[in-house]
Scaffold this active site. Structure first.
Site, PDB file in Angstrom:
ATOM      1  N   ASN A   1      -3.399  20.749   2.119  1.00 23.02           N
ATOM      2  CA  ASN A   1      -4.464  19.830   2.524  1.00 23.02           C
ATOM      3  C   ASN A   1      -4.302  19.397   3.987  1.00 23.02           C
ATOM      4  O   ASN A   1      -5.203  19.585   4.811  1.00 23.02           O
ATOM      5  CB  ASN A   1      -4.421  18.630   1.552  1.00 23.02           C
ATOM      6  CG  ASN A   1      -5.393  17.546   1.945  1.00 23.02           C
ATOM      7  OD1 ASN A   1      -6.353  17.804   2.665  1.00 23.02           O
ATOM      8  ND2 ASN A   1      -5.156  16.341   1.483  1.00 23.02           N
TER       9      ASN A   1
ATOM     10  N   LYS B   1       0.861  -1.197   0.000  1.00 22.63           N
ATOM     11  CA  LYS B   1       0.000   0.000   0.000  1.00 22.63           C
ATOM     12  C   LYS B   1       0.890   1.238   0.000  1.00 22.63           C
ATOM     13  O   LYS B   1       1.835   1.335   0.795  1.00 22.63           O
ATOM     14  CB  LYS B   1      -0.874  -0.003   1.271  1.00 22.63           C
ATOM     15  CG  LYS B   1      -1.859   1.136   1.349  1.00 22.63           C
ATOM     16  CD  LYS B   1      -3.222   0.714   0.838  1.00 22.63           C
ATOM     17  CE  LYS B   1      -4.155   1.860   0.550  1.00 22.63           C
ATOM     18  NZ  LYS B   1      -3.893   2.585  -0.694  1.00 22.63           N
TER      19      LYS B   1
ATOM     20  N   LYS C   1       5.431   2.330  -2.710  1.00 24.61           N
ATOM     21  CA  LYS C   1       5.311   3.715  -3.193  1.00 24.61           C
ATOM     22  C   LYS C   1       5.559   3.705  -4.689  1.00 24.61           C
ATOM     23  O   LYS C   1       6.245   2.830  -5.207  1.00 24.61           O
ATOM     24  CB  LYS C   1       6.356   4.614  -2.504  1.00 24.61           C
ATOM     25  CG  LYS C   1       5.969   6.070  -2.478  1.00 24.61           C
ATOM     26  CD  LYS C   1       4.972   6.336  -1.381  1.00 24.61           C
ATOM     27  CE  LYS C   1       4.493   7.771  -1.387  1.00 24.61           C
ATOM     28  NZ  LYS C   1       3.667   8.066  -0.205  1.00 24.61           N
TER      29      LYS C   1
ATOM     30  N   SER D   1      -7.512   5.262   3.814  1.00 27.48           N
ATOM     31  CA  SER D   1      -7.327   4.555   2.536  1.00 27.48           C
ATOM     32  C   SER D   1      -7.675   3.086   2.707  1.00 27.48           C
ATOM     33  O   SER D   1      -8.321   2.472   1.854  1.00 27.48           O
ATOM     34  CB  SER D   1      -5.866   4.642   2.084  1.00 27.48           C
ATOM     35  OG  SER D   1      -5.671   5.778   1.307  1.00 27.48           O
TER      36      SER D   1
ATOM     37  N   THR E   1      -5.825  12.866   7.015  1.00 26.31           N
ATOM     38  CA  THR E   1      -4.464  13.073   7.523  1.00 26.31           C
ATOM     39  C   THR E   1      -4.451  14.171   8.584  1.00 26.31           C
ATOM     40  O   THR E   1      -3.881  13.993   9.674  1.00 26.31           O
ATOM     41  CB  THR E   1      -3.507  13.425   6.365  1.00 26.31           C
ATOM     42  OG1 THR E   1      -3.571  12.361   5.417  1.00 26.31           O
ATOM     43  CG2 THR E   1      -2.080  13.599   6.848  1.00 26.31           C
TER      44      THR E   1
ATOM     45  N   LYS F   1       4.666   2.692   8.768  1.00 24.17           N
ATOM     46  CA  LYS F   1       3.425   3.412   9.100  1.00 24.17           C
ATOM     47  C   LYS F   1       2.219   2.465   9.184  1.00 24.17           C
ATOM     48  O   LYS F   1       1.458   2.499  10.144  1.00 24.17           O
ATOM     49  CB  LYS F   1       3.182   4.455   7.991  1.00 24.17           C
ATOM     50  CG  LYS F   1       2.384   5.638   8.424  1.00 24.17           C
ATOM     51  CD  LYS F   1       2.208   6.621   7.276  1.00 24.17           C
ATOM     52  CE  LYS F   1       3.494   7.335   6.924  1.00 24.17           C
ATOM     53  NZ  LYS F   1       3.283   8.392   5.910  1.00 24.17           N
TER      54      LYS F   1
HETATM   55  P1  NAD Z   1      -0.127  20.176  -0.181  1.00 22.01           P
HETATM   56  O1  NAD Z   1       0.584  20.243  -1.485  1.00 22.01           O
HETATM   57  O2  NAD Z   1      -1.610  20.256  -0.140  1.00 22.01           O
HETATM   58  O3  NAD Z   1       0.427  21.325   0.793  1.00 22.01           O
HETATM   59  C1  NAD Z   1       1.774  21.575   1.006  1.00 22.01           C
HETATM   60  C2  NAD Z   1       1.874  22.961   1.636  1.00 22.01           C
HETATM   61  O4  NAD Z   1       3.252  23.228   1.894  1.00 22.01           O
HETATM   62  C3  NAD Z   1       1.394  24.085   0.725  1.00 22.01           C
HETATM   63  O5  NAD Z   1       0.730  25.047   1.523  1.00 22.01           O
HETATM   64  C4  NAD Z   1       2.689  24.677   0.183  1.00 22.01           C
HETATM   65  O6  NAD Z   1       2.564  26.040  -0.169  1.00 22.01           O
HETATM   66  C5  NAD Z   1       3.562  24.521   1.396  1.00 22.01           C
HETATM   67  N1  NAD Z   1       4.986  24.586   1.103  1.00 22.01           N
HETATM   68  C6  NAD Z   1       5.650  24.117   0.032  1.00 22.01           C
HETATM   69  N2  NAD Z   1       6.958  24.427   0.129  1.00 22.01           N
HETATM   70  C7  NAD Z   1       7.088  25.088   1.317  1.00 22.01           C
HETATM   71  C8  NAD Z   1       8.183  25.667   2.012  1.00 22.01           C
HETATM   72  N3  NAD Z   1       9.410  25.646   1.493  1.00 22.01           N
HETATM   73  N4  NAD Z   1       7.953  26.229   3.189  1.00 22.01           N
HETATM   74  C9  NAD Z   1       6.696  26.273   3.717  1.00 22.01           C
HETATM   75  N5  NAD Z   1       5.640  25.775   3.118  1.00 22.01           N
HETATM   76  C10 NAD Z   1       5.843  25.185   1.933  1.00 22.01           C
HETATM   77  O7  NAD Z   1       0.397  18.835   0.505  1.00 22.01           O
HETATM   78  P2  NAD Z   1      -0.251  18.045   1.715  1.00 22.01           P
HETATM   79  O8  NAD Z   1      -1.093  16.958   1.170  1.00 22.01           O
HETATM   80  O9  NAD Z   1      -0.810  19.019   2.704  1.00 22.01           O
HETATM   81  O10 NAD Z   1       1.061  17.358   2.303  1.00 22.01           O
HETATM   82  C11 NAD Z   1       1.943  18.067   3.174  1.00 22.01           C
HETATM   83  C12 NAD Z   1       2.923  17.073   3.748  1.00 22.01           C
HETATM   84  O11 NAD Z   1       2.207  16.059   4.437  1.00 22.01           O
HETATM   85  C13 NAD Z   1       3.784  16.335   2.706  1.00 22.01           C
HETATM   86  O12 NAD Z   1       5.061  16.110   3.260  1.00 22.01           O
HETATM   87  C14 NAD Z   1       3.079  15.013   2.527  1.00 22.01           C
HETATM   88  O13 NAD Z   1       3.967  13.976   2.113  1.00 22.01           O
HETATM   89  C15 NAD Z   1       2.593  14.786   3.955  1.00 22.01           C
HETATM   90  N6  NAD Z   1       1.471  13.855   3.996  1.00 22.01           N
HETATM   91  C16 NAD Z   1       0.280  14.172   3.415  1.00 22.01           C
HETATM   92  C17 NAD Z   1      -0.749  13.251   3.447  1.00 22.01           C
HETATM   93  C18 NAD Z   1      -2.094  13.574   2.848  1.00 22.01           C
HETATM   94  O14 NAD Z   1      -2.985  12.715   2.908  1.00 22.01           O
HETATM   95  N7  NAD Z   1      -2.304  14.761   2.322  1.00 22.01           N
HETATM   96  C19 NAD Z   1      -0.570  11.999   4.060  1.00 22.01           C
HETATM   97  C20 NAD Z   1       0.656  11.707   4.659  1.00 22.01           C
HETATM   98  C21 NAD Z   1       1.675  12.650   4.609  1.00 22.01           C
END
Ligand code: NAD
Length: 406
Positions: A216, A66, A102, A344, A186, A90
């Site tokens: 998000n 997954k 992945k 998921s 998340t 995880k």
């Molecule tokens: P997203 O793309 O919706 O949001 C990312 C945010 O980070 C945006 O607001 C962007 O502007 C900001 N950003 C980018 N570069 C930056 C920087 N240099 N400094 C500060 N802010 C910055 O992504 P997301 O889904 O919110 O994911 C965020 C993190 O959480 C990632 O590392 C992702 O791998 C992790 N994550 C997300 C999920 C999920 O379900 N969305 C699950 C597990 C892990």
């Protein structure tokens, strides 16, 4: 140290601490399978382009592989391997019957039209059709992939095998078998972990929180925190941040970001850089943007009492030690952000059983899973006198050891 080697280093240390079978640790240093393929895509102008695509199937001893699919220019086999190893840990920390994997494509999706992205997504399904499947390997969205892309992959897969198969992938649109609550899972899961953690720590009242990342995951976490009366004093996105020591009006900030593309220049408030946000004199820092944000260079300047890792790998290996010496509690990514993979798994279960759960039902089950995982990680950290990252690895390894031995 590369992110993959960091995971391996954690695995070895946790294995030694908890006397995990050495062959199990050795097995977990070696992913089961790497699949690399080339996807031909007919572009809008009529020419043909070829893109490198990857799927790393890390471990399936606890259930089908997954893990998400990332469309990003920096994607390569090494990155996909590192993310697949984290997924294995995880899934085991939150005790879902899934393994770790992945996938990705090395591409900047912002340079492609919608039709070209559809061709690429359908191409991804075609080149990996033999290795994915509801009981083999179940992908999901990740950076720059979304429900529409999952729907295209599901449709292409179903057409090839001649049978509608929603359980082949999760993170689909609700109309196409997606789960209610997946979009918030998340951030909400992180919030459940956060509240459990606060009940164990004595951090005082009127806590001030700074959040890096307003996407998000970060935004959903903020919404729940604000609802419960926590004060968010700083927020940043890729362009920079904004700070108000008395707290930010998050609803107005969302509108401002929508209209202006950034949280900066919000009324008369002070802009701050992302670097400065990390070093603010607040109580809690939430990292919800990217990997490698706290390094050996800035770890000494971090002033908070607690860091929540919503992003994957935001603290590099050497910095962990510095933070521990400063008695800063770090709640690790493999626990904090696992709500996404939990829901998921709920989506996959609903698809397999042809059920449709309400959002309330999904959230109740999510809360149960995250609270149980938190308590196990917390208790393990007390039992072995180790930090929460190490104890999360021990919780995961205990489960992986059982199934690998079987
Ligand atoms: P997203 O793309 O919706 O949001 C990312 C945010 O980070 C945006 O607001 C962007 O502007 C900001 N950003 C980018 N570069 C930056 C920087 N240099 N400094 C500060 N802010 C910055 O992504 P997301 O889904 O919110 O994911 C965020 C993190 O959480 C990632 O590392 C992702 O791998 C992790 N994550 C997300 C999920 C999920 O379900 N969305 C699950 C597990 C892990």
């Amino acid at each position: 140290m590369s992110p993959f080697l960091s995971t391996i280093d954690n695995l070895i240390k946790a294995g030694k601490t908890a006397s995990i079978n050495k062959e199990v640790i050795l097995k977990l240093q070696n992913p089961d399978r790497f699949v690399e393929a080339c996807i031909p895509v007919r572009m809008d102008e009529g020419n043909l382009k070829f893109f490198r695509a990857y799927r790393v199937q890390y471990d399936n001893s606890r259930g089908p592989y997954k893990g998400g699919i990332r469309f990003h220019p920096q994607v390569d086999l090494e990155e996909v391997k590192a993310l697949a190893s984290l997924m294995t840990i995880k899934s085991a920390v939150v005790d879902i019957p899934m393994g770790g994997a992945k996938g990705g494509v090395s591409i900047n999706p912002k340079e492609l039209s919608e039709k070209e992205i559809e061709n690429l997504s359908r191409g991804w399904a075609r080149v990996f059709v033999d290795v994915i499947g509801p009981n083999k390997d179940v992908p999901a969205p990740d950076v720059y992939t979304n429900a529409q892309i999952m729907d295209w992959i599901e449709d292409e897969y179903s057409q090839i095998i001649g049978k509608k198969t929603p359980a082949v992938i999760t993170g689909k649109s609700i109309k196409n078998g997606g789960s209610l609550g997946r979009d918030k899972a998340t951030g909400l899961g992180s919030f459940y972990v956060f509240e459990n953690l606060l009940s164990k720590l004595d951090l005082g009242n009127n806590l001030k929180i700074a959040v890096q990342g307003f996407g998000n995951a970060g935004r959903v976490f903020i919404d729940y925190a604000v609802q419960k009366g926590y004060k968010i004093v700083a927020v940043s996105d890729s362009k920079g941040g904004v700070y108000n020591k008395d707290g930010l009006d998050i609803e107005r900030l969302k509108v401002h970001k929508k209209e202006n593309g950034s949280v900066q220049n919000f009324g008369a408030l002070k802009n701050i850089s992302n670097e400065k946000l990390l070093e603010l004199d607040v109580d809690i820092l939430v990292l919800a943007a990217l990997e490698n944000q706290i390094t050996r260079e800035n770890a000494n300047d971090i002033k908070v009492k607690l860091i929540l890792e919503i992003a994957n790998g935001p603290i590099i290996k050497g910095a962990d030690k510095v933070l521990e010496e400063k008695e800063i509690v770090v709640c690790p990514d493999v626990l904090t952000n696992a709500g996404g993979v939990v829901v998921s798994y709920f989506e996959w279960s609903q698809n397999i059983k042809n059920e449709k759960w309400t959002e309330k039902d999904v959230n109740i089950r999510l809360k149960e899973k995250m609270t149980k995982a938190f308590n196990e990680v917390w208790n393990m950290s007390k039992e072995y006198k180790v930090n929460l990252r190490m104890s999360a690895y021990i919780v995961a390894l205990r489960r992986l050891e059982k199934s690998i031995k079987l």
